[in-house]
Motif scaffolding. Structure first.
Motif, PDB file in Angstrom:
ATOM      1  N   THR A 115      -1.814   2.592   2.937  1.00  0.00           N
ATOM      2  CA  THR A 115      -3.063   1.925   2.564  1.00  0.00           C
ATOM      3  C   THR A 115      -3.180   0.556   3.218  1.00  0.00           C
ATOM      4  O   THR A 115      -4.268   0.157   3.656  1.00  0.00           O
ATOM      5  CB  THR A 115      -3.168   1.801   1.040  1.00  0.00           C
ATOM      6  N   GLN A 119      -6.209   0.660   5.528  1.00  0.00           N
ATOM      7  CA  GLN A 119      -7.261   0.080   4.700  1.00  0.00           C
ATOM      8  C   GLN A 119      -6.854  -1.314   4.245  1.00  0.00           C
ATOM      9  O   GLN A 119      -6.748  -1.591   3.061  1.00  0.00           O
ATOM     10  CB  GLN A 119      -7.483   1.008   3.490  1.00  0.00           C
ATOM     11  N   TRP A 132     -11.246  10.383   7.827  1.00  0.00           N
ATOM     12  CA  TRP A 132     -12.281  10.853   6.914  1.00  0.00           C
ATOM     13  C   TRP A 132     -13.255  11.803   7.605  1.00  0.00           C
ATOM     14  O   TRP A 132     -13.764  12.746   6.976  1.00  0.00           O
ATOM     15  CB  TRP A 132     -13.040   9.666   6.325  1.00  0.00           C
ATOM     16  N   SER A 152      -5.644   9.649  -4.654  1.00  0.00           N
ATOM     17  CA  SER A 152      -6.633   9.216  -5.633  1.00  0.00           C
ATOM     18  C   SER A 152      -7.191   7.847  -5.298  1.00  0.00           C
ATOM     19  O   SER A 152      -6.659   7.152  -4.446  1.00  0.00           O
ATOM     20  CB  SER A 152      -6.059   9.198  -7.049  1.00  0.00           C
ATOM     21  N   ARG A 153      -8.261   7.465  -5.998  1.00  0.00           N
ATOM     22  CA  ARG A 153      -8.893   6.165  -5.726  1.00  0.00           C
ATOM     23  C   ARG A 153      -7.997   5.019  -6.184  1.00  0.00           C
ATOM     24  O   ARG A 153      -8.060   3.913  -5.641  1.00  0.00           O
ATOM     25  CB  ARG A 153     -10.259   6.061  -6.404  1.00  0.00           C
ATOM     26  N   VAL A 154      -7.185   5.242  -7.221  1.00  0.00           N
ATOM     27  CA  VAL A 154      -6.162   4.292  -7.657  1.00  0.00           C
ATOM     28  C   VAL A 154      -4.826   4.994  -7.529  1.00  0.00           C
ATOM     29  O   VAL A 154      -4.717   6.190  -7.808  1.00  0.00           O
ATOM     30  CB  VAL A 154      -6.384   3.849  -9.115  1.00  0.00           C
ATOM     31  N   GLN A 178      -5.136   0.180  -4.750  1.00  0.00           N
ATOM     32  CA  GLN A 178      -6.230   1.061  -4.340  1.00  0.00           C
ATOM     33  C   GLN A 178      -5.699   2.163  -3.441  1.00  0.00           C
ATOM     34  O   GLN A 178      -4.953   1.900  -2.495  1.00  0.00           O
ATOM     35  CB  GLN A 178      -7.300   0.253  -3.600  1.00  0.00           C
ATOM     36  N   GLY A 181      -8.474   7.966  -1.941  1.00  0.00           N
ATOM     37  CA  GLY A 181      -9.521   8.675  -2.665  1.00  0.00           C
ATOM     38  C   GLY A 181      -9.944  10.023  -2.128  1.00  0.00           C
ATOM     39  O   GLY A 181     -11.077  10.441  -2.384  1.00  0.00           O
ATOM     40  N   PRO A 185     -13.281  10.441  -7.100  1.00  0.00           N
ATOM     41  CA  PRO A 185     -13.079   9.293  -7.980  1.00  0.00           C
ATOM     42  C   PRO A 185     -12.542   9.621  -9.357  1.00  0.00           C
ATOM     43  O   PRO A 185     -12.128   8.723 -10.087  1.00  0.00           O
ATOM     44  CB  PRO A 185     -14.488   8.705  -8.093  1.00  0.00           C
ATOM     45  N   ASP A 186     -12.538  10.896  -9.758  1.00  0.00           N
ATOM     46  CA  ASP A 186     -12.281  11.229 -11.158  1.00  0.00           C
ATOM     47  C   ASP A 186     -10.918  11.846 -11.435  1.00  0.00           C
ATOM     48  O   ASP A 186     -10.532  11.988 -12.594  1.00  0.00           O
ATOM     49  CB  ASP A 186     -13.355  12.186 -11.674  1.00  0.00           C
ATOM     50  N   GLN A 209      -7.312   2.799 -16.415  1.00  0.00           N
ATOM     51  CA  GLN A 209      -8.248   2.903 -15.297  1.00  0.00           C
ATOM     52  C   GLN A 209      -9.431   3.827 -15.573  1.00  0.00           C
ATOM     53  O   GLN A 209     -10.247   4.056 -14.692  1.00  0.00           O
ATOM     54  CB  GLN A 209      -7.507   3.385 -14.047  1.00  0.00           C
ATOM     55  N   TYR A 211      -9.467   7.083 -16.207  1.00  0.00           N
ATOM     56  CA  TYR A 211      -9.354   8.484 -15.786  1.00  0.00           C
ATOM     57  C   TYR A 211      -9.337   9.389 -17.000  1.00  0.00           C
ATOM     58  O   TYR A 211      -8.665   9.108 -17.995  1.00  0.00           O
ATOM     59  CB  TYR A 211      -8.063   8.704 -14.995  1.00  0.00           C
TER      60      TYR A 211
END
Length: 408
Positions: A115, A119, A132, A152-154, A178, A181, A185-186, A209, A211
Motif C-alpha cells: 500500500t 498508494q 485496477w 479490503s478497504r481497511v 487503508q 479495496g 467496501p463492505d 470500522q 463492517y
C-alpha cells in the motif's frame, strides 16, 4: 444492499489466499491460471511485500508457469532507491505490461509495503491504476498473506498481538491502515486466520470500522470471490463472520459483542456473501445435513468441553464442529493472558460463548481423509471477564496423619 463489487465487469475475480501457500497446492495455483484465461494466460507478479522481492516473485512466476501461464515479475519494490521507484511506477513499458495482463498476483510479506508503494498517503499511483484496469475489465487479482490483507478497504497493518487488539489497540497507521479495496467496501478480509486465532482481532476491527461481514481465510487455502459469491478451495477453509444482527454494550468499557453469527466453510463450499446462504461441497451434500433441531438428530460427540485457549490453532473451528454435532446447546472458551501467580492483570480476559440457534446447521464428510465439517450459523457472544489469579493451583500430596503415641 451490500455492494461487494465495483460497478465494473461482474466477471472480475479476487483470489484471496490465507498465506503459507504451498507450491504443490495445485487446486489454488491452477485456479488462478484458469480464472485468468487458462493456458498462456498473461499474469504479472508483484513481490513488493517480500523481504527479498526478486526471489519471491521468481518463485511465484515459476509456480504459475508450471500450470500453463505466461507470468512475469514486475520489479516494483520499496527497496529501490526513491528516484528509481518513482520512475518505475510511471514507466510506460511496465504500465503497458501490467495493463495488458489478465491477472495480477501479490506475494506475501509486509502489506504496508504494497500500500505504501502503490498508494502512498492514500493516493493511487499510475501503476495501481493499471492494476485496477485489469481488474475492472474482468481480470483476476490474487494475493497471499500480505497480498490478501490488502484486498479490503481497511486492513490490518501490523497487529500480531491479538489480545492487544481485543483490549482496544487499533491505531490508524500502526495496527490498521487503508487497504486497496478489491473486494469492495463492505467485506473485511483477514489471513492466517485459524492458525493464529485471528477471530480475536477481526471482531474488534469490524465493530470499530463499521463492517457487518468478514471472511477470515486459513493458510494454504483460498477464497475465490466473484461479485457477492465466494468459493473455498485448497487445503482447509475460511470463517465467515456476520454482525448484521449483532449488538454491543458501550457501558461495559471493554470490547463485547452479542449475537454474532459464524459459519465455517471447508474446501468446495460456497457462500453468498450478501445473504450468508451456504452451499456445501458435493461430497457433503451426498449425505444428510446435520440439523440439531431435528427430532431424529443423533449427535456424534457426547462431552461438552471448555476451551481454555479459544484463540489457539484452529480451536474456533473445532469448537464450532463440536457444538454442531453434540447434544450441548452452548460451549465456552477463554481468551486471556495469565500473569505470575498472585498478579492481578489490569486488562480483562474474554469469554467466548458459542451457542446454537434455530438456524444452526451443518454437514460432515470423511471423503477428504479427515473429519471435515461445514458449520452454518453458530451464534457467538464475547464478554469481558476478570480471570482469577492464579487460575489454578497444583495438587499436593496430603499430609500424613500423625501416628498415635504407644501406650506406656
Amino acid at each position: 444492499m451490500l455492494m461487494l463489487a465495483g460497478a465494473a465487469a461482474q466477471a472480475q475475480t479476487a483470489v484471496v489466499i490465507g498465506g503459507a501457500l504451498r507450491f504443490d497446492n495445485d487446486k489454488v495455483w491452477q485456479r488462478i491460471v484458469d480464472e485468468a484465461g487458462g493456458p498462456q494466460a498473461r499474469l504479472v507478479v508483484f513481490g513488493t511485500a517480500a523481504a527479498n522481492p526478486t526471489r519471491a516473485a521468481s518463485q511465484i512466476v515459476e509456480a504459475l508457469n508450471r500450470r500453463g501461464a505466461r507470468a512475469e515479475a514486475v520489479p516494483i519494490s520499496p527497496q529501490l532507491p526513491a528516484d528509481k521507484l518513482a520512475a518505475a511506477l510511471r514507466d510506460p513499458v511496465l504500465l503497458a505490461k501490467v495493463s495488458q495482463a489478465r491477472g495480477v498476483f501479490f506475494s506475501g510479506g509486509a502489506q504496508e509495503y504494497i500500500t505504501g508503494t502503490l498508494q502512498p498517503k492514500g493516493q493511487p499511483t499510475p501503476m495501481l491504476e493499471a492494476i485496477w484496469s485489469v481488474y475492472r475489465r474482468g481480470g483476476v487479482v490474487a494475493g497471499t498473506s500480505a497480498g490478501a490483507a490488502i484486498m479490503s478497504r481497511v486492513m490490518f497493518r501490523d497487529a500480531q498481538d491479538v489480545m492487544d487488539v481485543l483490549n482496544g489497540q487499533l491505531r490508524p497507521g500502526l495496527e490498521i491502515d487503508q487497504g486497496l479495496g478489491f473486494v469492495g467496501p463492505d467485506l473485511f478480509i483477514d489471513q492466517h486466520f485459524l492458525k493464529r486465532g485471528r477471530i480475536g482481532r477481526m471482531l474488534p476491527l469490524m465493530v470499530a470500522q463499521g463492517y457487518r461481514i468478514g471472511l477470515g481465510v486459513e493458510e494454504n487455502s483460498a477464497a475465490v470471490i466473484k461479485a457477492d459469491q465466494a468459493e473455498i478451495i485448497g487445503a482447509r477453509g475460511a470463517l465467515y463472520v456476520d454482525l448484521r444482527q449483532a449488538s454491543s454494550d458501550a457501558t461495559l468499557g471493554a470490547f463485547n459483542l452479542q449475537n454474532a453469527r459464524l459459519s465455517y466453510l471447508e474446501r468446495g463450499d460456497r457462500i453468498d456473501l450478501k445473504t450468508g446462504a451456504v452451499t456445501a461441497a458435493e461430497a457433503k451434500r451426498s449425505s444428510s445435513p446435520i440439523d440439531p433441531s431435528a427430532s431424529d438428530f443423533k449427535p456424534y460427540f457426547k462431552d461438552e468441553p471448555f476451551y481454555p485457549d479459544i484463540l489457539g490453532d484452529n480451536t474456533i473451528a473445532h469448537a464450532m464442529a463440536q457444538l454442531l454435532d453434540s447434544p450441548a446447546q452452548e460451549l465456552r472458551g477463554l481468551a486471556a493472558r495469565l500473569g505470575p501467580s498472585g498478579e492481578v492483570r489490569s486488562q480483562p480476559g474474554f469469554e467466548f460463548r458459542l451457542y446454537k440457534g434455530p438456524d444452526t446447521r451443518g454437514w460432515f464428510t470423511g471423503a477428504f481423509g479427515g473429519e471435515d465439517y461445514t458449520v452454518v450459523n453458530v451464534h457467538l457472544d464475547v464478554t469481558p471477564v476478570r480471570v482469577a489469579s492464579p487460575l489454578y493451583t497444583r495438587v499436593t500430596a496430603p499430609t500424613p496423619a500423625s501416628a498415635p503415641s504407644p501406650r506406656p
